[in-house]
Every structure is written in C-alpha cells, then in structure tokens.
Motif scaffolding. Structure first.
Motif, mmCIF file in Angstrom:
data_model
loop_
_atom_site.group_PDB
_atom_site.id
_atom_site.type_symbol
_atom_site.label_atom_id
_atom_site.label_comp_id
_atom_site.label_asym_id
_atom_site.label_seq_id
_atom_site.Cartn_x
_atom_site.Cartn_y
_atom_site.Cartn_z
ATOM 1 N N LEU A 191 0.850 -1.178 -0.210
ATOM 2 C CA LEU A 191 -0.195 0.124 0.021
ATOM 3 C C LEU A 191 0.806 1.109 -0.240
ATOM 4 O O LEU A 191 1.581 1.362 0.877
ATOM 5 N N ILE A 192 0.804 2.053 -1.043
ATOM 6 C CA ILE A 192 1.743 3.220 -1.263
ATOM 7 C C ILE A 192 1.283 4.231 -0.296
ATOM 8 O O ILE A 192 0.363 4.734 -0.352
ATOM 9 N N ASP A 193 2.359 4.717 0.542
ATOM 10 C CA ASP A 193 2.140 5.785 1.415
ATOM 11 C C ASP A 193 1.827 7.246 0.710
ATOM 12 O O ASP A 193 2.717 7.509 -0.275
ATOM 13 N N PRO A 194 0.827 7.951 1.004
ATOM 14 C CA PRO A 194 0.450 9.331 0.102
ATOM 15 C C PRO A 194 1.776 10.210 0.201
ATOM 16 O O PRO A 194 2.062 11.127 -0.638
ATOM 17 N N SER A 195 2.631 9.934 1.262
ATOM 18 C CA SER A 195 3.745 10.930 1.295
ATOM 19 C C SER A 195 4.639 10.773 -0.031
ATOM 20 O O SER A 195 5.458 11.526 -0.345
ATOM 21 N N ALA A 196 4.708 9.676 -0.493
ATOM 22 C CA ALA A 196 5.248 9.078 -1.707
ATOM 23 C C ALA A 196 4.429 9.225 -3.062
ATOM 24 O O ALA A 196 5.002 9.837 -3.903
ATOM 25 N N VAL A 197 3.285 8.839 -2.996
ATOM 26 C CA VAL A 197 2.483 9.213 -4.152
ATOM 27 C C VAL A 197 0.918 9.645 -3.684
ATOM 28 O O VAL A 197 0.303 8.917 -3.096
#
Length: 326
Positions: A191-197
C-alpha cells in the motif's frame, strides 16, 4: 403501494467488473433505503471502447458522458461513478445526490515475487495509465537513487494484473479502492503511502448522480452521503478545477478531515503536480478549519482548494501540466 413505488429503480453503471461490483454494493444500500428493487443497467462509455491513452482522447468525462446521457434521457433513474472520473463542473440538470463513505484512497503496488517499490530492481518496468502516477513514481525512484521505466497501460483490473503474472512487467500500480471492491486486494504487495505518491483527486470515493428535478429520489439518495468524505473530495476537486486540469492531468491531491471540536473540523489538503519523468514536482499543502454546517463546510473546502492551487500555480505548476505522457 403505488405502481411507481413498486417499479424497480434503474441504476446506470459502466459494465466493467469493478464498476458492476461497486454499483452492486450501492444498489443493495438503495434497496434497503427505499424498499424498492434496483436493477443494474450496464452502459458502455467512450473510455471503455477506446484503446487510446486517456491523455489523447481528452480524459475528462470519457467514462461519464454516456451515463449522464442515459440519465437525461430517462433510461436510468440514477448512476454510480468513480468520483475521480467526474469532470469538476457539475451540470445544472443533474444532482450529485450522494458521496458515500470513502474507501481507502491510496494507490497500491502489485509486483512480481511480492516485492515492494523499494525492492524493485534498477530499470524495473512499472505499468500505469496515469501521468500522475508516472510523475510521482519516477520522482520516488530518483530519490532512492534508482531508475524505473513507467509503461503506459490501459484495460480492466484483470488485464493489468495479467501484465505482472505474465512477466511482461515487474509491477503495476492501481487504486486500492478498486482492488478491494473487486475482491482482488490479495494481489497487493504494498500500500503506497501518500507521502510518496498522492492519489488522484476523489480517488476511492463514489458519486451517486440523478436528475435534479427528481427531488424525491435526490432526497432519498442523500441519506447515503458522508459529510466528511464530501468535504474532503470537494477540496481536492476544487484544487483540480482551479488548476484548470482534467482527470488525466498529472495532478495528485488528498484531503484529510480531522475533528477539532464539536462545531469545527480541520481539513489538511496536499497537492502535487509534476512532469511525467519525475524530474520536477511542485508539492504543497495547507490546513484550515472547516465549520460543521454542511453548506459552510463545502464553501470553506472549495476555498482551501483554490488557495492551494494559487500557491502551486505561483510555483510554476501550470508549466508542468503541459508535459504529459503521449
């Protein structure tokens, strides 16, 4: 019971596995709410039949126009859209009756061998149909001192997952919400952290639309609305609108709504615009208090979106949006 009250309500939806799944979930809630049967009506949109990249066919509204035409023609009573597909301008003849509780707005990585993004090898081929994801994934790889190749892909969830299973791609990136609604979340490797994407504005939320003149149905469907989700996506879509960008532009946005007290909540809005190669990103955030009153809440959310867009434009965001994937 009158004839009209017993007549099944017709729900217009795209015919994909995901669209039918999420519309089926809404249909069940509407059945319980109204006491009326609900019939799904599959409608093929231009975005479903075109194999062109979304940036080439215009992106904005390509998955929506046919459903709206069916509403206005009286062929269906209401329609369910993925909110991120909706143009930011709302036609006066149609009412956005409800935005239900949002599913997880994050993007998800589906990679071979269970890899996370940081474990992907240098030069890994990562599939996505989104310029927004391309920009941020390339920037993330650069920050890790590596290079990836973002590969434009189209198609339904099954087709996109197939690129990884076949070995044609090392990974693909899809919306977590879609995978969960289609009961395919077990494929997720990260699950991609919104801080990255940051996700697309409105990602993870659904929009329930009907003809504005049908006041009884509009009022009934409004029972499915979630005020916190509505405020968050209003801020995100206001940002997108103020940037004068369509849903295929490389724009990411996410608003978090947090309780501050009985009458006030805090809204934290993040936005990003970037070149698809990831060399340049404009990423900013803002926070503001949002009144509990529904009308005042949405007005303040809209204002926050416009304010952040103005800051991003001052930092050069307009020039970056012109550099899209083709």
């Amino acid at each position: 019971m009158s004839t009209n009250a017993s007549r099944p309500l017709k729900l217009g939806t795209r015919g994909s596995t995901l669209a039918m799944a999420q519309s089926g979930q809404v249909a069940e809630r509407v059945r319980r709410l109204t006491g009326r049967p609900v019939e799904l009506v599959g409608i093929t949109t231009y975005g479903d039949v075109s194999r062109e990249h979304l940036s080439r066919i215009g992106g904005t509204g390509v998955f929506v126009s046919a459903l709206r035409d069916a509403l206005l023609a009286g062929e269906v009573d209401f329609a369910v859209h993925s909110l991120k597909d909706l143009p930011t301008a709302q036609p006066p003849q149609l009412a956005l009756a409800a935005v239900p509780v949002r599913e997880d707005p994050r993007d998800a990585l589906i990679a071979r061998d269970g890899l996370t993004f940081e474990q992907l090898p240098d030069g890994a081929r990562v599939g996505t149909g989104s310029p927004r994801r391309m920009a941020q994934l390339n920037a993330w790889a650069r920050a890790l001192g590596r290079r990836i190749e973002t590969v434009p892909i189209r198609g339904n969830i099954e087709r996109r997952l197939g690129f990884v299973r076949s070995g044609e791609l090392d990974a693909v990136v899809l919306a977590t919400a879609g995978l969960r609604r289609a009961d395919m979340a077990d494929a997720i490797t990260e699950l991609i952290d919104p801080s990255a994407v940051l996700p697309a504005p409105g990602q993870g939320a659904l929009a329930i639309e009907c003809v504005a003149s049908n006041e009884d149905l509009t009022t009934q469907l409004a029972e499915l609305d979630d005020p916190r989700t509505r405020a968050a996506v209003t801020a995100e879509r206001s940002l997108l609108s103020a940037l004068e960008a369509g849903c295929s532009a490389p724009v990411g946005a996410l608003a978090d709504v947090r309780d501050e007290g009985q009458d006030v909540t805090e809204l934290h809005l993040r936005g990003v615009v970037g070149t698809t190669d990831g060399t340049t990103l404009v990423q900013l955030s803002t926070t503001g208090s949002v009144p509990a009153s529904a009308a005042e809440s949405l007005a303040r959310a809209q204002a926050l979106g416009r304010e952040l867009a103005d800051e991003m434009l001052a930092k050069g965001a307009a020039g970056l949006m012109g550099e899209r994937a083709h």
